[in-house]
Design a protein around this motif. Structure first.
Motif, short mmCIF file in Angstrom:
data_model
loop_
_atom_site.label_atom_id
_atom_site.label_comp_id
_atom_site.label_asym_id
_atom_site.label_seq_id
_atom_site.Cartn_x
_atom_site.Cartn_y
_atom_site.Cartn_z
N SER A 44 11.28 7.72 -21.47
CA SER A 44 11.43 8.35 -20.13
C SER A 44 10.59 9.67 -20.18
CB SER A 44 12.93 8.54 -20.05
OG SER A 44 13.70 9.33 -21.22
N LYS A 45 10.43 10.31 -21.27
CA LYS A 45 9.66 11.62 -21.20
C LYS A 45 8.57 11.48 -20.30
CE LYS A 45 7.89 15.14 -24.05
NZ LYS A 45 7.74 15.80 -25.42
N ASP A 62 9.42 2.94 -20.22
CA ASP A 62 10.58 2.49 -21.16
C ASP A 62 10.43 2.75 -22.46
OD1 ASP A 62 12.08 0.92 -18.61
OD2 ASP A 62 10.13 0.25 -18.55
N PHE A 63 9.41 2.57 -23.17
CA PHE A 63 9.24 2.83 -24.67
C PHE A 63 8.16 3.28 -25.04
CE2 PHE A 63 12.26 -1.00 -24.28
CZ PHE A 63 13.43 -0.64 -25.14
N PHE A 104 0.90 3.86 -27.97
CA PHE A 104 1.07 2.84 -26.98
C PHE A 104 2.25 3.30 -25.99
CE2 PHE A 104 -1.00 0.45 -29.80
CZ PHE A 104 -2.16 -0.25 -28.90
N ALA A 105 2.30 3.10 -24.65
CA ALA A 105 3.49 3.43 -23.98
C ALA A 105 3.72 2.04 -23.19
CB ALA A 105 3.06 4.47 -22.76
N VAL A 106 5.18 1.40 -22.94
CA VAL A 106 5.52 0.51 -22.47
C VAL A 106 6.25 0.53 -21.25
CG1 VAL A 106 6.84 -1.90 -23.04
CG2 VAL A 106 5.46 -0.49 -24.90
N ALA A 107 5.73 -0.33 -20.24
CA ALA A 107 6.59 -0.39 -18.89
C ALA A 107 7.24 -1.63 -18.90
CB ALA A 107 5.73 0.00 -17.77
N VAL A 108 8.52 -1.62 -18.94
CA VAL A 108 9.22 -3.01 -18.75
C VAL A 108 9.36 -3.45 -17.34
CG1 VAL A 108 11.16 -4.33 -19.24
CG2 VAL A 108 10.17 -2.46 -20.91
N LEU A 109 8.69 -4.83 -16.93
CA LEU A 109 8.74 -5.19 -15.39
C LEU A 109 9.59 -6.44 -15.65
CD1 LEU A 109 5.02 -4.41 -14.43
CD2 LEU A 109 7.08 -2.84 -13.94
N ARG A 157 -2.39 7.53 -15.25
CA ARG A 157 -2.94 8.94 -15.41
C ARG A 157 -1.98 9.61 -16.34
NH1 ARG A 157 -6.94 12.55 -13.43
NH2 ARG A 157 -7.31 11.15 -11.79
N ILE A 158 -0.51 9.64 -16.26
CA ILE A 158 0.13 10.35 -17.14
C ILE A 158 0.05 9.96 -18.52
CG2 ILE A 158 2.46 10.57 -17.99
CD1 ILE A 158 3.01 10.52 -15.10
N CYS A 159 -0.39 8.35 -18.72
CA CYS A 159 -0.51 8.09 -20.18
C CYS A 159 -1.76 8.47 -20.77
CB CYS A 159 -0.53 6.54 -20.06
SG CYS A 159 1.39 5.91 -19.75
N SER A 160 -2.90 8.66 -19.88
CA SER A 160 -4.26 8.97 -20.15
C SER A 160 -4.03 10.33 -20.52
CB SER A 160 -5.23 8.54 -19.20
OG SER A 160 -5.15 7.28 -18.57
N GLN A 161 -3.14 11.33 -19.97
CA GLN A 161 -3.43 12.65 -20.33
C GLN A 161 -2.71 13.14 -21.67
OE1 GLN A 161 -1.47 14.56 -16.86
NE2 GLN A 161 -3.32 14.66 -15.76
N VAL A 162 -1.73 11.99 -22.07
CA VAL A 162 -1.03 12.22 -23.29
C VAL A 162 -1.58 11.13 -24.34
CG1 VAL A 162 0.94 13.02 -22.27
CG2 VAL A 162 0.72 10.75 -22.58
N LYS A 163 -2.67 10.89 -23.96
CA LYS A 163 -3.33 9.89 -25.03
C LYS A 163 -2.86 8.82 -25.47
CE LYS A 163 -6.33 13.77 -26.43
NZ LYS A 163 -6.85 14.52 -27.46
N LYS A 164 -2.15 7.86 -24.44
CA LYS A 164 -1.43 6.59 -24.65
C LYS A 164 -1.87 5.54 -24.26
CE LYS A 164 2.99 9.14 -25.84
NZ LYS A 164 2.19 9.61 -27.32
#
Length: 288
Positions: A199-200, A204-205, A219-224, A245-252
């Motif tokens: 959530s940060k 979701d994960f 990796f960052a996982v969005a559950v749909l 964009r958020i995931c790219s900035q935190v290198k995920k």
């Protein structure tokens, strides 16, 4: 309640025994399990208001965290190190670095510093006792109960022990999306990843290869969820672009995890998962 993870096309099965079938086979399995399988040694309490399971034995905390990076301290980012940090007065801890950065960003250095207690003052006020609690989120707790048989969960009033079915019903009642999130959690755990709450970062994960103590999540996982009996709210392209964009900035790397939810949410073997990796393409960086 029929729960099974035998659909090999969807979920990689764990090396655990999961009974399924008629009442006779189920009874025989329970009899075998009660005699030849050791009982779980770790006990926790389900706190419904906070939607987590509280572990209060220090030896169990160490075992859970070192054996799979399960749980976290409520006063720490991961490992329950609140007491150790205050005794050592470690000013360079990750938690204090984060707090200091937020203070500077808000421009409240002087006011905050006046109200903050020093580590020795905190220890004196708590009589050098560890006031930090150790928490398992609902997916972690159910995985330890159902898949690994390593945890016993008591009810909120601690008057009764919760069965697997009790845990499933209570967790689904406490969190409407628990059944979907658990399927995803079990899926990635069975593949060897360590899923943690994301959530940060707006997901979701987040997935760790070995655990938070060793390396950042890759990796960052969005559950749909895709439910058969109702129309889910569709996500917009603007939502997707912002999230990526958020995931790219935190290198995920962003993973869109689509979960087909059956009519009967209790039948875990009827769920299916489809993964889509979404990456931002840049003409300057992705030239052939």
């Amino acid at each position: 309640m029929n729960k099974s993870f035998k659909n090999k096309k969807v979920l990689t099965p764990l090396p655990v025994n999961i009974y399924n079938g008629n009442r006779l086979l189920r009874s025989l399995y329970k009899f075998y399990y009660s005699i030849f399988k050791s009982q779980p040694q770790i006990t926790g309490t389900f706190l419904e208001f906070g939607r987590f399971v509280w572990i209060h034995d220090q030896s169990s905390i160490t075992k859970l965290h070192q054996s799979g990076s399960f749980g976290k301290g409520d006063l720490s980012r991961s490992d329950p190190t609140w007491l150790e940090r205050n005794i050592q007065q470690n000013k360079a801890s990750l938690e204090e670095i984060t707090v200091e950065r937020r203070r500077k960003r808000r421009g409240k250095d002087q006011v905050d510093n006046q109200n903050l207690m020093k580590p020795d003052q905190v220890l004196t006020s708590t009589n050098y006792s560890n006031v930090e609690s150790f928490q398992l989120d609902l997916c972690e707790a159910f995985f330890l109960v159902y898949a690994l048989n390593s945890l016993i969960i008591k009810s909120t009033n601690q008057k009764s022990l919760l069965s697997i079915d009790d845990c499933w019903s209570l967790f689904c009642k406490a969190d409407n999306s628990f059944h979907v999130n658990y399927v995803v959690y079990h899926f990635y755990r069975s593949l060897g990843w360590v899923p943690k709450n994301g959530s940060k970062f707006g997901v979701d994960f987040v997935l760790y290869q070995s655990g938070p103590a060793f390396k950042h999540a890759e990796f960052a996982v969005a559950v749909l969820p895709l439910c058969q009996d109702k129309i889910e709210e569709r996500k917009s392209w603007l939502w997707l672009l912002r999230l990526n964009r958020i995931c790219s900035q935190v290198k995920k790397t962003l993973i869109l995890c689509y979960v087909n939810v059956p009519h009967d949410i209790d039948r875990l073997n009827d769920y299916s998962i489809r993964q889509v990796i979404y990456k931002r393409w840049s003409p300057q960086k992705n030239r052939e």
